[in-house]
Design a protein around this motif. Structure first.
Motif, PDB file in Angstrom:
ATOM      1  N   SER A 188     -20.077  -9.496  27.421  1.00 42.17           N
ATOM      2  CA  SER A 188     -20.794  -8.715  28.449  1.00 42.17           C
ATOM      3  C   SER A 188     -21.149  -9.634  29.619  1.00 42.17           C
ATOM      4  CB  SER A 188     -22.088  -8.138  27.860  1.00 42.17           C
ATOM      5  OG  SER A 188     -22.930  -9.198  27.436  1.00 42.17           O
ATOM      6  N   SER A 190     -23.844  -9.727  30.932  1.00 36.90           N
ATOM      7  CA  SER A 190     -25.239 -10.154  30.825  1.00 36.90           C
ATOM      8  C   SER A 190     -25.339 -11.587  30.293  1.00 36.90           C
ATOM      9  CB  SER A 190     -26.047  -9.131  30.028  1.00 36.90           C
ATOM     10  OG  SER A 190     -26.306  -9.567  28.761  1.00 36.90           O
ATOM     11  N   ALA A 223     -26.942  -7.404  20.663  1.00 38.29           N
ATOM     12  CA  ALA A 223     -25.586  -6.837  20.783  1.00 38.29           C
ATOM     13  C   ALA A 223     -25.234  -6.486  22.238  1.00 38.29           C
ATOM     14  CB  ALA A 223     -25.502  -5.583  19.914  1.00 38.29           C
ATOM     15  N   GLY A 226     -23.737 -11.399  24.379  1.00 35.32           N
ATOM     16  CA  GLY A 226     -23.582 -12.289  25.545  1.00 35.32           C
ATOM     17  C   GLY A 226     -24.598 -13.427  25.561  1.00 35.32           C
ATOM     18  N   TRP A 227     -25.835 -13.134  25.257  1.00 33.12           N
ATOM     19  CA  TRP A 227     -26.867 -14.184  25.246  1.00 33.12           C
ATOM     20  C   TRP A 227     -26.647 -15.115  24.055  1.00 33.12           C
ATOM     21  CZ3 TRP A 227     -32.492 -12.805  27.124  1.00 33.12           C
ATOM     22  CH2 TRP A 227     -32.415 -12.182  28.370  1.00 33.12           C
ATOM     23  N   VAL A 241     -30.464 -10.380  16.218  1.00 35.06           N
ATOM     24  CA  VAL A 241     -31.122  -9.209  15.640  1.00 35.06           C
ATOM     25  C   VAL A 241     -30.804  -7.974  16.479  1.00 35.06           C
ATOM     26  CG1 VAL A 241     -33.365  -8.210  14.984  1.00 35.06           C
ATOM     27  CG2 VAL A 241     -33.001 -10.700  14.819  1.00 35.06           C
ATOM     28  N   ASP A 242     -30.106  -7.005  15.856  1.00 36.26           N
ATOM     29  CA  ASP A 242     -29.769  -5.775  16.574  1.00 36.26           C
ATOM     30  C   ASP A 242     -29.138  -4.804  15.582  1.00 36.26           C
ATOM     31  OD1 ASP A 242     -28.624  -3.804  18.435  1.00 36.26           O
ATOM     32  OD2 ASP A 242     -28.952  -5.331  19.978  1.00 36.26           O
ATOM     33  N   GLY A 263     -36.169  -5.414  16.237  1.00 37.40           N
ATOM     34  CA  GLY A 263     -36.626  -6.634  16.906  1.00 37.40           C
ATOM     35  C   GLY A 263     -38.136  -6.691  17.111  1.00 37.40           C
ATOM     36  N   MET A 279     -34.274  -6.693  24.821  1.00 34.22           N
ATOM     37  CA  MET A 279     -34.422  -5.295  24.382  1.00 34.22           C
ATOM     38  C   MET A 279     -34.938  -4.456  25.554  1.00 34.22           C
ATOM     39  SD  MET A 279     -35.957  -5.534  20.519  1.00 34.22           S
ATOM     40  CE  MET A 279     -37.409  -6.518  20.838  1.00 34.22           C
TER      41      MET A 279
HETATM   42  C1  LIG Z   1     -29.146  -4.854  27.165  1.00 32.56           C
HETATM   43  S1  LIG Z   1     -28.587  -4.834  25.528  1.00 32.56           S
HETATM   44  C2  LIG Z   1     -28.512  -6.538  25.135  1.00 32.56           C
HETATM   45  C3  LIG Z   1     -27.337  -7.253  25.721  1.00 32.56           C
HETATM   46  C4  LIG Z   1     -27.223  -8.667  25.197  1.00 32.56           C
HETATM   47  N1  LIG Z   1     -28.296  -9.512  25.647  1.00 32.56           N
HETATM   48  C5  LIG Z   1     -25.921  -9.308  25.609  1.00 32.56           C
HETATM   49  O1  LIG Z   1     -25.935 -10.275  26.369  1.00 32.56           O
HETATM   50  O2  LIG Z   1     -24.858  -8.857  25.143  1.00 32.56           O
HETATM   51  C6  LIG Z   1     -30.012  -4.333  24.667  1.00 32.56           C
HETATM   52  C7  LIG Z   1     -29.831  -4.316  23.157  1.00 32.56           C
HETATM   53  O3  LIG Z   1     -31.131  -4.169  22.588  1.00 32.56           O
HETATM   54  C8  LIG Z   1     -30.989  -3.478  21.383  1.00 32.56           C
HETATM   55  N2  LIG Z   1     -32.313  -2.966  20.994  1.00 32.56           N
HETATM   56  C9  LIG Z   1     -33.111  -2.097  21.648  1.00 32.56           C
HETATM   57  N3  LIG Z   1     -34.252  -1.893  20.955  1.00 32.56           N
HETATM   58  C10 LIG Z   1     -34.149  -2.671  19.837  1.00 32.56           C
HETATM   59  C11 LIG Z   1     -35.006  -2.900  18.752  1.00 32.56           C
HETATM   60  N4  LIG Z   1     -36.193  -2.305  18.635  1.00 32.56           N
HETATM   61  N5  LIG Z   1     -34.593  -3.760  17.788  1.00 32.56           N
HETATM   62  C12 LIG Z   1     -33.413  -4.391  17.873  1.00 32.56           C
HETATM   63  N6  LIG Z   1     -32.551  -4.210  18.917  1.00 32.56           N
HETATM   64  C13 LIG Z   1     -32.934  -3.354  19.871  1.00 32.56           C
HETATM   65  C14 LIG Z   1     -29.957  -2.406  21.681  1.00 32.56           C
HETATM   66  O4  LIG Z   1     -29.323  -1.987  20.484  1.00 32.56           O
HETATM   67  C15 LIG Z   1     -29.009  -3.141  22.622  1.00 32.56           C
HETATM   68  O5  LIG Z   1     -27.899  -3.653  21.902  1.00 32.56           O
END
Ligand SMILES: C[S@@+](CC[C@H](N)C(=O)[O-])C[C@H]1O[C@@H](n2cnc3c(N)ncnc32)[C@H](O)[C@@H]1O
Length: 356
Positions: A188, A190, A223, A226-227, A241-242, A263, A279
């Motif tokens: 990604s 990101s 997920a 990327g990070w 964690v995801d 998370g 998140m």
């Molecule tokens: C913007 S995406 C993250 C992108 C990621 N940083 C990357 O670089 O690929 C946000 C992620 O947060 C996860 N998410 C949202 N709420 C969450 C929670 N309570 N616990 C775990 N994951 C969560 C979503 O499933 C989603 O995959």
């Protein structure tokens, strides 16, 4: 000769001019520097004009560059040069600056980060080497690590605004725009946000200390990864964690353990060096979670995103800062907190929080 500033020029992402306006007014008024903001929507530039000119260093000193949130770059505004001739613009600018008694160690020719300014950017690519020569000839430019940086901002090729910043008190990139390459296997875009955050929010010393192979990190909301990849490629072990899936290439690094969990409730069995969080949630809820990890000793440092509300964004961020401050201070913990609207951020800002 003491050079006076008549205001500030600030760069931002197009569409965030009102956030910069709120920030510049709050910061300047707090220090008794009164003036007015001039900005137009989607121009990516905000000008703050002081009622009374002051020495340029004193105006910049109110807020070091690292503490500005919505300004990608900012410099003291010391004057303008209008009606540049099509012949020998460089000579005219050099003469003007020499008469003002300006001396600088570096010059940056700037334009707004908008589609409308693309033409100016092409002109500046060709023009800058000529200008550097002309400035050197008249003694305005003498390469130096300690002399101020000269910022010349061009709306068009016929006029420019003159600015100054102190070395080390500006963005590491011209106009705050980093040129970062997508790492191989990145799932990604990101990923570039965290790469930028490491440079924009941390010092070289902090990076050397805390981005070393063998350390451990947790990525909340990881997920597609990327990070996580940013850490894995630096030899840092990651618990990602995801509930969503991680990319196969990220898992193939062999540095990543995937946990399908919430998370907001999951915690590591042993303290880790890093926690990062992307998140999508209410910013105040994320801010409280970040402070809690530090208070409970789950990690020592964190980088996280705060998704911005539609309105009063500067105020919401100040509220998040207060929540973190209150929680950490109640526990007698000292900390560093830096927040920025990064080039790769859209409707969010990125923050670095660490105990000291
Ligand atoms: C913007 S995406 C993250 C992108 C990621 N940083 C990357 O670089 O690929 C946000 C992620 O947060 C996860 N998410 C949202 N709420 C969450 C929670 N309570 N616990 C775990 N994951 C969560 C979503 O499933 C989603 O995959």
């Amino acid at each position: 000769m003491q050079i006076q500033a008549t205001g500030l020029i600030l760069h931002c992402r197009a569409g965030f001019e009102s956030e910069v306006a709120a920030e510049v007014l709050a910061r300047c008024e707090e220090h008794g520097f009164l003036g007015v903001v001039h900005s137009q929507p989607d121009t990516a530039i905000v000008r703050f004009a002081l009622h009374d000119a002051v020495p340029w260093q004193s105006l910049l000193a109110i807020t070091p560059f690292a503490d500005w949130i919505f300004a990608r770059e900012r410099h003291a505004w010391i004057g303008s040069i209008a009606d540049l001739p099509t012949q020998d613009r460089a000579g005219v600018i050099a003469q003007d600056l020499a008469v003002r008694g300006l001396r600088c160690g570096r010059v940056i020719c700037e334009f707004a980060d908008t589609n409308a300014a693309k033409e100016v950017s092409g002109f500046l690519r060709r023009f800058t080497p000529h200008l550097e020569k002309a400035l050197s000839r008249v003694g305005v430019l003498t390469p130096s690590e300690t002399a101020p940086t000269l910022h010349l901002f061009f709306d068009t090729s016929a006029a420019c605004e003159i600015g100054l910043s102190a070395p080390g008190d500006a963005s590491p990139w011209p106009m705050g725009v980093p040129r970062l390459r997508m790492p191989r296997g990145a799932p990604s875009r990101s990923t570039l946000k965290l790469a930028e955050a490491f440079y924009a929010l941390m010092s070289e010393k902090e990076r050397d200390k805390s981005l070393r192979a063998g350390l451990r990190a947790v990525d909340l909301g990881a997920a597609p990864g990327g990070w996580t990849l940013q850490f894995a490629q630096r030899g840092v072990h990651v618990t990602a964690v995801d509930n969503g899936p991680l990319s196969a290439e990220v898992l193939a690094t062999g540095m990543v353990e995937h946990r399908r969990a919430d998370g907001f409730t999951w915690r590591p069995p042993k303290p880790v060096d890093w926690m990062v969080c992307d998140m999508v949630e209410q910013p105040a809820r994320v801010a409280v979670l970040m402070a809690d990890w530090l208070v409970k000793g789950n990690c020592r440092r964190t980088i996280f995103n705060l998704k911005l509300p539609m309105k009063k964004r500067f105020k919401e961020i100040a509220h998040c800062r207060e929540l973190i401050d209150k929680r950490l201070r109640e526990q007698g913990l000292r900390y560093t907190l830096r927040m920025k609207h990064l080039y790769h951020d859209r409707e969010e800002i990125t923050a670095y929080l660490t105990l000291i």
